[in-house]
Enzyme design. Structure first.
Site, PDB file in Angstrom:
ATOM      1  N   ASP A  98       1.332  -1.123   0.297  1.00  0.00           N
ATOM      2  CA  ASP A  98      -0.449  -0.089   0.104  1.00  0.00           C
ATOM      3  C   ASP A  98       1.203   1.341  -0.461  1.00  0.00           C
ATOM      4  O   ASP A  98       1.331   2.128   1.128  1.00  0.00           O
ATOM      5  CB  ASP A  98      -1.084   0.197   1.319  1.00  0.00           C
ATOM      6  CG  ASP A  98      -1.879   0.980   1.103  1.00  0.00           C
ATOM      7  OD1 ASP A  98      -2.164   1.821  -0.372  1.00  0.00           O
ATOM      8  OD2 ASP A  98      -3.405   0.728   2.329  1.00  0.00           O
ATOM      9  N   HIS A 206      -8.239   0.535   7.024  1.00  0.00           N
ATOM     10  CA  HIS A 206      -8.101   2.067   6.651  1.00  0.00           C
ATOM     11  C   HIS A 206      -9.706   2.207   7.293  1.00  0.00           C
ATOM     12  O   HIS A 206     -10.702   1.854   7.690  1.00  0.00           O
ATOM     13  CB  HIS A 206      -8.197   1.482   4.631  1.00  0.00           C
ATOM     14  CG  HIS A 206      -7.256   1.911   4.406  1.00  0.00           C
ATOM     15  ND1 HIS A 206      -7.402   1.261   3.260  1.00  0.00           N
ATOM     16  CD2 HIS A 206      -5.627   1.911   5.021  1.00  0.00           C
ATOM     17  CE1 HIS A 206      -5.840   1.123   2.840  1.00  0.00           C
ATOM     18  NE2 HIS A 206      -4.945   1.063   3.934  1.00  0.00           N
ATOM     19  N   PHE A 207     -10.274   3.815   7.741  1.00  0.00           N
ATOM     20  CA  PHE A 207     -10.885   4.578   8.112  1.00  0.00           C
ATOM     21  C   PHE A 207     -11.113   5.923   7.816  1.00  0.00           C
ATOM     22  O   PHE A 207     -10.276   6.385   7.645  1.00  0.00           O
ATOM     23  CB  PHE A 207     -11.319   3.801   9.550  1.00  0.00           C
ATOM     24  CG  PHE A 207      -9.422   4.931  10.558  1.00  0.00           C
ATOM     25  CD1 PHE A 207     -10.040   5.855  11.043  1.00  0.00           C
ATOM     26  CD2 PHE A 207      -8.626   3.726  10.811  1.00  0.00           C
ATOM     27  CE1 PHE A 207      -8.889   6.730  11.120  1.00  0.00           C
ATOM     28  CE2 PHE A 207      -7.492   4.644  11.009  1.00  0.00           C
ATOM     29  CZ  PHE A 207      -7.342   6.006  11.719  1.00  0.00           C
ATOM     30  N   PRO A 380      -2.332   7.694  14.566  1.00  0.00           N
ATOM     31  CA  PRO A 380      -4.143   7.373  14.981  1.00  0.00           C
ATOM     32  C   PRO A 380      -3.856   6.482  15.907  1.00  0.00           C
ATOM     33  O   PRO A 380      -3.667   5.614  15.794  1.00  0.00           O
ATOM     34  CB  PRO A 380      -4.861   7.212  13.662  1.00  0.00           C
ATOM     35  CG  PRO A 380      -3.759   6.638  12.340  1.00  0.00           C
ATOM     36  CD  PRO A 380      -2.619   7.485  13.479  1.00  0.00           C
ATOM     37  N   GLY A 381      -4.424   6.071  16.919  1.00  0.00           N
ATOM     38  CA  GLY A 381      -5.023   5.159  17.203  1.00  0.00           C
ATOM     39  C   GLY A 381      -5.702   3.546  16.865  1.00  0.00           C
ATOM     40  O   GLY A 381      -6.115   3.864  15.666  1.00  0.00           O
ATOM     41  N   HIS A 406       3.378   5.794  13.887  1.00  0.00           N
ATOM     42  CA  HIS A 406       3.331   5.608  12.985  1.00  0.00           C
ATOM     43  C   HIS A 406       1.506   5.674  13.616  1.00  0.00           C
ATOM     44  O   HIS A 406       0.250   5.614  12.681  1.00  0.00           O
ATOM     45  CB  HIS A 406       2.868   5.347  11.817  1.00  0.00           C
ATOM     46  CG  HIS A 406       2.526   4.102  10.955  1.00  0.00           C
ATOM     47  ND1 HIS A 406       2.875   2.630  12.108  1.00  0.00           N
ATOM     48  CD2 HIS A 406       1.644   2.907  10.455  1.00  0.00           C
ATOM     49  CE1 HIS A 406       2.289   1.691  11.932  1.00  0.00           C
ATOM     50  NE2 HIS A 406       1.783   1.805  10.757  1.00  0.00           N
ATOM     51  N   LYS A 482     -14.828   2.461   9.053  1.00  0.00           N
ATOM     52  CA  LYS A 482     -14.927   1.546   8.897  1.00  0.00           C
ATOM     53  C   LYS A 482     -14.851   0.790   6.979  1.00  0.00           C
ATOM     54  O   LYS A 482     -16.233   0.227   6.797  1.00  0.00           O
ATOM     55  CB  LYS A 482     -13.957   0.070   9.665  1.00  0.00           C
ATOM     56  CG  LYS A 482     -13.864   0.939  11.130  1.00  0.00           C
ATOM     57  CD  LYS A 482     -12.662   0.128  11.607  1.00  0.00           C
ATOM     58  CE  LYS A 482     -11.213  -0.663  11.451  1.00  0.00           C
ATOM     59  NZ  LYS A 482     -10.273   0.358  11.560  1.00  0.00           N
TER      60      LYS A 482
END
Lengths: 483, 134
Positions: A98, A206-207, A380-381, A406, A482
């Site tokens: 990705d 991914h979200f 991001p968490g 990250h 999501k």
């Protein structure tokens, strides 16, 4: 098998694996972790993978491992490796399938309490306007010539369509466009996949997340980013979709014979690489940049679509419903950058696989508003936990090739997560906490459960204590879409 | 017949150990593992057939090329297959596949990796561990 005696303690937050511990290692490995986290990391293969990376030819400095590290394929996720440019190598596996998977953060002046009655509708609208999930195509169907333009122009292509502001581009890594992309070095197959997916989120981890600024740690920096306590944020995490996956697949396959041609021997076939100054290495670099630009355009289009969703739901109900760009960062990429090595500037190819660029203050690559403070770093968490906005610190330029963590980093395997957590129960649990969930797949949701991840607060504490970043704000999730 | 697969623990991605008595069987079993792990269900009708040929520099590359071809068909035509016939000769293969359109799919595999990829030739079977990027 690694044991505790293989590590040299540099500080409470830094460790080193010297090259002598394994034949073929060319450089040391520097790990950012506490003693406790280091032992947790030893449970999977991440550090063995880092050792494999340390055998690559042309490396400069240390192989760097972030505290969110976990086992990947070839490179560990949460790894940084720099090679000399142009005589060093580039490895597609050091970037991942990705290509330019990354994160974009938008901020607002919308108070969460004013938006609260509309959050459920906002989650549905975001789900509607931003195609997500397995097999979901974009609403856009590009002609081949348009796809080539996207490869060359990145997020600028979206601006020409009226889907981006000047501020959006300025506050995107590299202005949303890497120079030197070569669409001609991209296969017809990759283009076939990419043509129908631009402007879609995809699936997996991914979200899109609506959050709220919970706590500010650096008021001045938060002010510059337009982040205000109790106000809404919007985070987008995705990459180059099937376009990037196919480019990486093509080149990892091709490089299987390229390494033999250049006499490169490797401990893992996923680490295949080519000299940057070879025709094969240059071709991959050009194709990888095309995918990176595709990903910048993808996140830009999703941001535009998300703004449309916000307008539909919140226009007239709150005073100012515009979401401005805070920053957009890549965390799967290789970039040609200049770093100071042993007191001298040197051009390097910095591979970041699950690591975020985190340039410190006065870096000329940053937009004017972030020059004095440092680059925003988006961490991001997981769905039920905090996310963080950090800033790159001067230490990152000395210790980690201007890089930081990250995310939280996975702890449980996907199969363990599915065994321990049920998607429907997780959704109910999160909704009880007031987090609105839209998920394309319940098993997919279970795999991404907060319990599957490390404690993001601990990860952030380590990078800050190690001096490679510092805290600006902590965000709390309110709605998650999501794929 | 001794064939099958088992999903292995992997922190970020999916991994499976796959075995079969011969190389064509190993490819078919790997494809089945990939489809099952993705939770793919096919529409009952109409049936769709696809034929293709592949060539690679070694067996592992042929395996990756075959599975990557299936991922390409999955993504561009929404196809998956439940009947597969493969003839392998040297480093070439011919595949004849029968299946249909995908009705539903739980998870997406991004790519088939070469991570530590090695086909083991054991006494009565071939065995390989594949890591899929998800």
């Amino acid at each position: 098998m690694l044991t505790a005696k293989d590590f040299q303690k540099i500080s409470n937050y830094e460790w080193e694996i010297p090259p002598r511990i394994r034949e073929g290692m060319r450089v040391p490995i520097r790990i950012f972790a506490t003693h406790q986290l280091l032992h947790a990391v030893l449970k999977d293969q991440s550090l063995e993978q880092a050792i494999n990376v340390a055998t690559l030819p042309g490396l400069v400095g240390d192989v760097v491992v972030m505290p969110d590290v976990h086992q990947g394929y070839g490179f560990p996720i949460g790894g940084v490796a720099a090679t000399a440019y142009p005589e060093g190598i580039i490895s597609p596996g050091g970037i991942g399938y990705d290509i330019n998977c990354g994160v974009r953060l938008l901020g607002s002046s919308i108070l969460a309490k004013h938006a609260a009655p509309h959050l459920n509708s906002l989650a549905s609208a975001l789900d509607h306007y931003c195609p997500s999930g397995v097999g979901k195509e974009s609403l856009l169907k590009l002609q081949h010539s348009e796809l080539d333009e996207v490869c060359d122009q990145g997020a600028r292509w979206a601006m020409k369509k009226g889907w981006a502001s000047e501020q959006d581009l300025r506050r995107t890594e590299d202005g949303g466009c890497l120079k030197g992309a070569s669409p001609v070095k991209v296969s017809a197959r990759a283009k076939e996949r990419g043509r129908i997916q631009l402007g879609s989120l995809g699936s997996g981890n991914h979200f899109i997340e609506v959050g709220v600024v919970e706590q500010i740690f650096d008021q001045e920096a938060a002010q510059k980013m337009g982040l205000h306590v109790d106000c809404l944020t919007l985070m987008i995490h995705c990459g180059s979709r099937g376009f990037g996956h196919q480019i990486c697949t093509d080149y990892v396959q091709e490089f299987q014979s390229v390494v033999r041609r250049y006499g490169i021997s490797l401990p893992d076939r996923e680490l295949v690489c080519a000299p940057l100054n070879s025709p094969e290495g240059a071709a991959y670099l050009g194709a990888m940049r095309a995918a990176a630009n595709y990903a910048f355009a993808n996140r830009q289009i999703l941001a535009h679509q998300a703004r449309k969703a916000v307008e539909e739901v919140l226009a007239g109900k709150v005073e100012n419903w515009y979401f401005h760009q805070v920053y957009d960062v890549a965390h799967n990429i290789a970039k040609i950058e200049t770093h100071t090595i042993k007191g001298r500037p040197q051009k390097l190819c910095v591979h970041r696989k699950g690591a975020t660029r985190a340039f410190g203050p006065k870096s000329p690559e940053l937009p004017p508003e972030y020059q004095a403070s440092g680059q925003p770093v988006l961490v991001p968490g997981s769905m039920g936990t905090s996310s963080w906005v950090l800033m790159g610190a001067a230490g990152s330029m000395q210790k980690s090739f201007g890089s930081s963590c990250h995310g939280a980093g996975r702890m449980l395997s996907r199969s363990q997560a599915k065994k321990q957590i049920r998607g429907d129960q997780l959704r109910s649990e999160l909704e009880r906490k007031g987090i609105h969930i839209r998920a394309g797949s319940l098993p997919g949701l279970a795999e991404e459960a907060p319990q599957a991840y490390k404690d993001v607060d601990e990860v952030v504490e380590i990078v800050c204590e190690a001096g490679i970043a510092h805290k600006v704000v902590r965000l709390k999730p309110l709605a998650v879409i999501k794929g | 017949m001794d064939l099958g697969y088992v999903e292995l623990q992997h922190t970020a991605d999916w991994a499976a150990c796959i075995w079969a008595p011969d190389f064509p069987g190993l490819l078919i079993q790997a494809a089945r593992a990939m489809f099952e792990m993705s939770g793919i269900r096919l529409v009952k009708a109409p049936k769709v057939e696809r034929d293709f040929e592949l060539e690679a520099t070694d067996d592992e590359s042929l395996l990756v090329a075959f599975l990557s071809e299936l991922l390409f068909l999955q993504e561009t035509e929404a196809l998956a297959f439940d009947e597969m016939s493969i003839h392998a000769r040297g480093l070439k293969l011919q595949a004849h596949l029968t299946g249909g359109k995908i009705e539903s799919q739980a998870k997406e595999i991004k790519a088939v990796t070469y991570h530590n990829l090695q086909i083991l030739r054991l006494r009565a079977r071939l065995e390989v561990t594949i890591v899929f990027d998800v």
